[in-house]
Design an enzyme around this catalytic site. Structure first.
Site, PDB file in Angstrom:
ATOM      1  N   TYR A 138       0.904  -1.105   0.036  1.00 52.46           N
ATOM      2  CA  TYR A 138      -0.056   0.014  -0.108  1.00 52.46           C
ATOM      3  C   TYR A 138       0.732   1.285   0.057  1.00 52.46           C
ATOM      4  O   TYR A 138       1.972   1.173   0.631  1.00 52.46           O
ATOM      5  CB  TYR A 138      -0.767  -0.238   1.334  1.00 52.46           C
ATOM      6  CG  TYR A 138      -1.727   1.232   1.289  1.00 52.46           C
ATOM      7  CD1 TYR A 138      -2.920   1.399   1.008  1.00 52.46           C
ATOM      8  CD2 TYR A 138      -1.142   2.386   2.172  1.00 52.46           C
ATOM      9  CE1 TYR A 138      -3.586   2.714   1.041  1.00 52.46           C
ATOM     10  CE2 TYR A 138      -1.718   3.612   2.398  1.00 52.46           C
ATOM     11  CZ  TYR A 138      -3.024   3.676   1.741  1.00 52.46           C
ATOM     12  OH  TYR A 138      -3.898   4.672   1.761  1.00 52.46           O
ATOM     13  N   GLU A 226      -3.432   7.956  -3.593  1.00 52.95           N
ATOM     14  CA  GLU A 226      -3.339   6.444  -3.103  1.00 52.95           C
ATOM     15  C   GLU A 226      -3.303   5.528  -4.073  1.00 52.95           C
ATOM     16  O   GLU A 226      -3.943   5.447  -5.159  1.00 52.95           O
ATOM     17  CB  GLU A 226      -4.687   6.407  -2.287  1.00 52.95           C
ATOM     18  CG  GLU A 226      -4.775   5.097  -1.445  1.00 52.95           C
ATOM     19  CD  GLU A 226      -6.121   4.946  -0.633  1.00 52.95           C
ATOM     20  OE1 GLU A 226      -6.031   4.647   0.463  1.00 52.95           O
ATOM     21  OE2 GLU A 226      -7.052   4.955  -1.337  1.00 52.95           O
TER      22      GLU A 226
END
Length: 417
Positions: A138, A226
């Site tokens: 991530y 993101e």
């Protein structure tokens, strides 16, 4: 999971700016609005700045998806529905589909844990080259108030709900504070790549992609970039498999081309109408309309209605730069909602002139022939003049002592019906 509309309300409240403003006409408080790009739009922006994403095309019909497949000429493809919601891979279409046929995706509603119960209509799909994933991580870059600048956030565990990971395994979250003037340093990109578990040549490759993502962040003025997952393939490539780029309205002036991408088709029509007049409207499930100025007051008003046994039908936030015409349009929107059986108006007049609100209220009540009871709580600038305007209007408007009194009277009025 919270109700989707409640989650939207919380986001609107938590993310709205709370500004300390002097009592001066030089200052103006305005509601903050957000632009969330679709995945294909985010990936296109990233690709334009050299970030590696899967090869893809966008299709809005089954025939276009077939043509995209031929143009890709890939061994295998993946179809991804384009809606502003997470959990799409585990969602269900109202066509009965749980996986990827374009003719059963486009034009049908997709329900996930983040959408309303009936789902959201899919108008476009990504047709992308399918790549195997050896490992998922991530990565995000966002503006962080605690350090007054950009923050690089990563975790070696990607492809999962990051909020849950923060709660369950905070030791797996790594952060790098980036100097707003210096920019990201090679050592920071290398350290984050290492913390994410990239080894050997992949470490340098991941660090290079991280720096390119920061360049995207710098050039297009988002509040967040993101990538989940930020992954490596068995062939030794670092690829951004998913992408989310969000903006607040501070970026609208310098990024007009990006804001022109805003597709409001997933919004409720009343939200789009409210935005035309610089109002923020969030629909809820009750029958008492909340007409307020400011996010904190909106939250308090909704809470106090609940505490008195009622349910808010919505909240409509005026912000701070209020004009009479705005108040009129706000009432027009609220009274058009068939669920609304009472209106609770709660205004704290700091930089908002209560007299302007009162004039707008009386004008709206007369012209729209208001047929539901209205409780008014006003405090602050020119409140005495405002109360005089309301009391002498001859309209069925109930003045209240405070917010508690207003909520109680609104609930009582609804209960009598």
């Amino acid at each position: 999971q919270p109700h989707p509309r409640s989650a939207k309300l919380l986001r609107a409240l938590v993310l709205s700016p709370m500004l300390l403003v002097a009592q001066s006409q030089a200052f103006q408080f305005t509601s903050r609005r957000w632009l969330n790009l679709q995945e294909y739009q985010s990936k296109k922006l990233m690709s334009d700045y050299g970030v590696r994403v899967q090869r893809f095309f966008v299709a809005d019909s089954a025939n276009e998806a077939l043509q995209a497949d031929k143009r890709l000429n890939a061994k295998e493809i993946v179809l991804k529905a384009q809606i502003l919601a997470g959990g799409r891979g585990k969602g269900v279409f109202n066509s009965g589909l749980k996986g990827g046929l374009a003719e059963q995706m486009i034009g049908y509603n997709l329900a996930t844990k983040q959408t309303p119960k009936g789902g959201v209509k899919v108008n476009k799909v990504i047709v992308a080259e399918a790549l195997d994933i050896a490992r998922e991580t991530y990565l995000a870059i966002l503006m962080d108030r605690s350090c007054n600048g950009p923050m690089l956030v990563g975790s070696p565990q990607g492809g999962v709900d990051i909020e849950e990971l923060v709660a369950s395994n905070p030791e797996l979250i790594f952060k790098e504070q980036i100097g707003i003037f210096e920019g990201i340093k090679d050592s920071q990109a290398q350290r984050m790549a290492e913390n994410l578990g990239f080894l050997g040549p992949l470490k340098n490759q991941a660090a290079d992609q991280i720096k390119k993502l920061y360049n995207v962040f710098l050039k297009v003025d988002p509040s967040q970039v993101e990538v989940n997952p930020f992954s490596e393939t068995p062939e030794g490539q670092v690829v951004c498999f998913d992408a989310k780029i969000n903006f607040d309205d501070n970026a609208e002036f310098p990024q007009k081309n990006i804001f022109a991408m805003d597709n409001k088709s997933e919004n409720e029509p009343i939200e789009n109408e409210a935005a035309r007049y610089d109002l923020k409207h969030i629909g809820l499930d009750g029958n008492i309309a909340c007409f307020v100025n400011g996010a904190g007051l909106a939250m308090a008003t909704c809470d106090i209605i609940f505490l008195n046994g009622g349910k808010p039908a919505n909240f409509l936030d005026l912000g701070g730069s209020v004009k009479e015409a705005q108040v009129y349009q706000a009432f027009k929107l609220l009274t058009a909602d068939p669920k609304v059986e009472a209106i609770l108006l709660s205004i704290f007049g700091g930089i908002v002139n209560c007299a302007i609100i009162a004039n707008g209220i009386t004008k709206a009540c007369r012209e729209l022939e208001l047929k539901v009871p209205m409780m008014v709580r006003l405090e602050g600038t020119n409140v005495q003049e405002a109360q005089s305007i309301l009391s002498s209007s001859g309209l069925p408007i109930t003045s209240t002592i405070d917010l508690e009194d207003a909520a109680r009277k609104a609930v009582d009025n609804v209960s009598k019906k």
